[in-house]
Scaffold this motif. Structure first.
Motif, mmCIF file in Angstrom:
data_model
loop_
_atom_site.group_PDB
_atom_site.id
_atom_site.type_symbol
_atom_site.label_atom_id
_atom_site.label_comp_id
_atom_site.label_asym_id
_atom_site.label_seq_id
_atom_site.Cartn_x
_atom_site.Cartn_y
_atom_site.Cartn_z
ATOM 1 N N SER A 183 -14.967 14.962 -4.903
ATOM 2 C CA SER A 183 -14.383 15.031 -3.565
ATOM 3 C C SER A 183 -13.198 14.065 -3.441
ATOM 4 C CB SER A 183 -15.445 14.705 -2.516
ATOM 5 O OG SER A 183 -14.879 14.678 -1.236
ATOM 6 N N ARG A 184 -13.356 12.851 -3.985
ATOM 7 C CA ARG A 184 -12.262 11.868 -3.933
ATOM 8 C C ARG A 184 -11.082 12.317 -4.777
ATOM 9 N NH1 ARG A 184 -13.322 7.079 -0.883
ATOM 10 N NH2 ARG A 184 -11.117 6.632 -1.150
ATOM 11 N N LEU A 185 -11.364 12.898 -5.936
ATOM 12 C CA LEU A 185 -10.275 13.403 -6.780
ATOM 13 C C LEU A 185 -9.486 14.490 -6.060
ATOM 14 C CD1 LEU A 185 -12.140 13.487 -10.185
ATOM 15 C CD2 LEU A 185 -10.074 12.146 -9.700
ATOM 16 N N ALA A 186 -10.180 15.290 -5.266
ATOM 17 C CA ALA A 186 -9.517 16.370 -4.532
ATOM 18 C C ALA A 186 -8.725 15.852 -3.334
ATOM 19 C CB ALA A 186 -10.549 17.397 -4.064
ATOM 20 N N SER A 187 -9.162 14.740 -2.749
ATOM 21 C CA SER A 187 -8.559 14.306 -1.485
ATOM 22 C C SER A 187 -7.764 13.003 -1.547
ATOM 23 C CB SER A 187 -9.667 14.150 -0.431
ATOM 24 O OG SER A 187 -10.548 13.094 -0.800
ATOM 25 N N ASP A 188 -7.919 12.223 -2.591
ATOM 26 C CA ASP A 188 -7.315 10.888 -2.649
ATOM 27 C C ASP A 188 -6.320 10.829 -3.811
ATOM 28 O OD1 ASP A 188 -6.747 8.150 -3.073
ATOM 29 O OD2 ASP A 188 -8.700 7.543 -2.316
ATOM 30 N N ILE A 189 -5.046 10.843 -3.491
ATOM 31 C CA ILE A 189 -3.993 10.881 -4.514
ATOM 32 C C ILE A 189 -4.028 9.646 -5.406
ATOM 33 C CG2 ILE A 189 -2.188 9.863 -3.053
ATOM 34 C CD1 ILE A 189 -1.696 12.702 -5.600
ATOM 35 N N VAL A 190 -4.433 8.501 -4.885
ATOM 36 C CA VAL A 190 -4.471 7.290 -5.703
ATOM 37 C C VAL A 190 -5.566 7.398 -6.759
ATOM 38 C CG1 VAL A 190 -4.820 4.784 -5.683
ATOM 39 C CG2 VAL A 190 -3.429 5.861 -3.898
ATOM 40 N N VAL A 191 -6.734 7.913 -6.383
ATOM 41 C CA VAL A 191 -7.816 8.089 -7.357
ATOM 42 C C VAL A 191 -7.392 9.111 -8.415
ATOM 43 C CG1 VAL A 191 -10.204 8.882 -7.684
ATOM 44 C CG2 VAL A 191 -9.637 7.364 -5.770
ATOM 45 N N GLN A 231 0.827 -1.206 0.000
ATOM 46 C CA GLN A 231 0.000 0.000 0.000
ATOM 47 C C GLN A 231 0.863 1.258 0.000
ATOM 48 O OE1 GLN A 231 -3.232 0.025 -0.592
ATOM 49 N NE2 GLN A 231 -3.025 2.226 -0.692
ATOM 50 N N ALA A 232 1.954 1.251 0.742
ATOM 51 C CA ALA A 232 2.865 2.403 0.759
ATOM 52 C C ALA A 232 3.468 2.626 -0.625
ATOM 53 C CB ALA A 232 3.975 2.191 1.788
ATOM 54 N N LEU A 233 3.787 1.555 -1.329
ATOM 55 C CA LEU A 233 4.336 1.675 -2.679
ATOM 56 C C LEU A 233 3.298 2.225 -3.655
ATOM 57 C CD1 LEU A 233 6.446 -1.587 -2.748
ATOM 58 C CD2 LEU A 233 7.338 0.743 -3.091
ATOM 59 N N ILE A 234 2.058 1.765 -3.536
ATOM 60 C CA ILE A 234 0.993 2.264 -4.420
ATOM 61 C C ILE A 234 0.770 3.748 -4.175
ATOM 62 C CG2 ILE A 234 -1.499 2.151 -4.866
ATOM 63 C CD1 ILE A 234 -1.243 -0.925 -4.523
ATOM 64 N N ARG A 235 0.724 4.143 -2.905
ATOM 65 C CA ARG A 235 0.517 5.559 -2.593
ATOM 66 C C ARG A 235 1.700 6.412 -3.076
ATOM 67 N NH1 ARG A 235 -2.592 8.990 -0.177
ATOM 68 N NH2 ARG A 235 -1.710 10.826 0.800
ATOM 69 N N ALA A 236 2.922 5.948 -2.815
ATOM 70 C CA ALA A 236 4.103 6.690 -3.261
ATOM 71 C C ALA A 236 4.135 6.785 -4.785
ATOM 72 C CB ALA A 236 5.375 6.014 -2.745
ATOM 73 N N ALA A 237 3.797 5.706 -5.453
ATOM 74 C CA ALA A 237 3.750 5.731 -6.923
ATOM 75 C C ALA A 237 2.717 6.738 -7.411
ATOM 76 C CB ALA A 237 3.439 4.338 -7.464
ATOM 77 N N ALA A 238 1.559 6.754 -6.772
ATOM 78 C CA ALA A 238 0.514 7.713 -7.155
ATOM 79 C C ALA A 238 1.026 9.146 -7.009
ATOM 80 C CB ALA A 238 -0.733 7.494 -6.303
ATOM 81 N N GLU A 239 1.710 9.418 -5.915
ATOM 82 C CA GLU A 239 2.254 10.764 -5.694
ATOM 83 C C GLU A 239 3.273 11.121 -6.771
ATOM 84 O OE1 GLU A 239 3.848 10.560 -1.740
ATOM 85 O OE2 GLU A 239 1.861 10.615 -0.798
ATOM 86 N N VAL A 240 4.202 10.205 -7.035
ATOM 87 C CA VAL A 240 5.268 10.478 -8.000
ATOM 88 C C VAL A 240 4.696 10.560 -9.421
ATOM 89 C CG1 VAL A 240 7.440 9.623 -8.984
ATOM 90 C CG2 VAL A 240 7.046 9.505 -6.513
#
Length: 194
Positions: A95-103, A13-22
């Motif tokens: 709302s999810r697009l604004a708050s959820d980096i993975v989405v 999950q940490a990798l998915i979130r970090a990938a989404a951010e990058v």
């Protein structure tokens, strides 16, 4: 054994979130696995244990985003009739697009020229909007002369436009902006009896 599984799930999950951010910050083409593993706080070996390459990692980001969108639209459907569900899901998505980096990253990845994924998330949203409007038409909720086939392209285009524009200007994803859109659209869509 359970502790190892939980740790592996947290790392994944940490990798998915970090990938989404990058991916969101740098784009898929420029994002590096080294940057993603550093951002996640894990070794490159741990990254490769979970994901063979950058494409597989991007696919995981898109899948997780698609799961969130599917849950969100399912919850909206349970909240009322088809038009209520459409309005509620649109608000929830923005709302999810604004708050959820993975989405957000999932949508950006599916539209990127270097990915060739067929815009899966946008297509998923389009299919859901079209199906929901078909249901509204069958339920007699649409105004006379309004068909789901005629109105669906406008709603899909507008909501995808909010998503695309909101990636750079969060105001496009605001509750107020979405509410104004529906204030404009609903009087033309809704049957008089409603």
């Amino acid at each position: 054994m359970m502790v190892k599984q939980e740790r592996a799930a947290r790392t994944r999950q940490a990798l998915i979130r970090a990938a989404a951010e990058v991916f969101t910050e740098e784009g898929f083409a420029l994002a590096s696995l080294a940057t993603i593993s550093r951002r996640a706080g894990v070794s490159r070996g741990a990254l490769h244990f979970h994901f063979d390459n950058k494409k597989v990692l991007a696919d995981a980001v898109e899948r997780q985003a698609a799961d969130v969108v599917a849950r969100m639209t399912g919850e909206a459907e349970a909240a009322g009739d088809a038009l209520d569900a459409l309005v509620a899901a649109t608000h929830a998505l923005m709302s999810r697009l604004a708050s959820d980096i993975v989405v957000r990253a999932g949508f950006e990845l599916c539209g990127g020229p270097t990915r060739n994924t067929g815009a899966a998330l946008r297509w998923q949203w389009q299919v859901w909007v079209e199906g929901t409007l078909d249901r509204a038409e069958r339920e007699g909720l649409l105004a006379e002369g309004v068909s789901s086939a005629r109105v669906a392209p406008a709603i899909v285009a507008a909501t995808v436009g909010f998503e695309v524009l909101g990636a750079r200007d969060p105001e496009w994803l605001s509750e107020e902006r979405v509410a104004r859109f529906w204030e404009l659209m609903l009087p033309r869509l809704v049957a008089v009896a409603r």
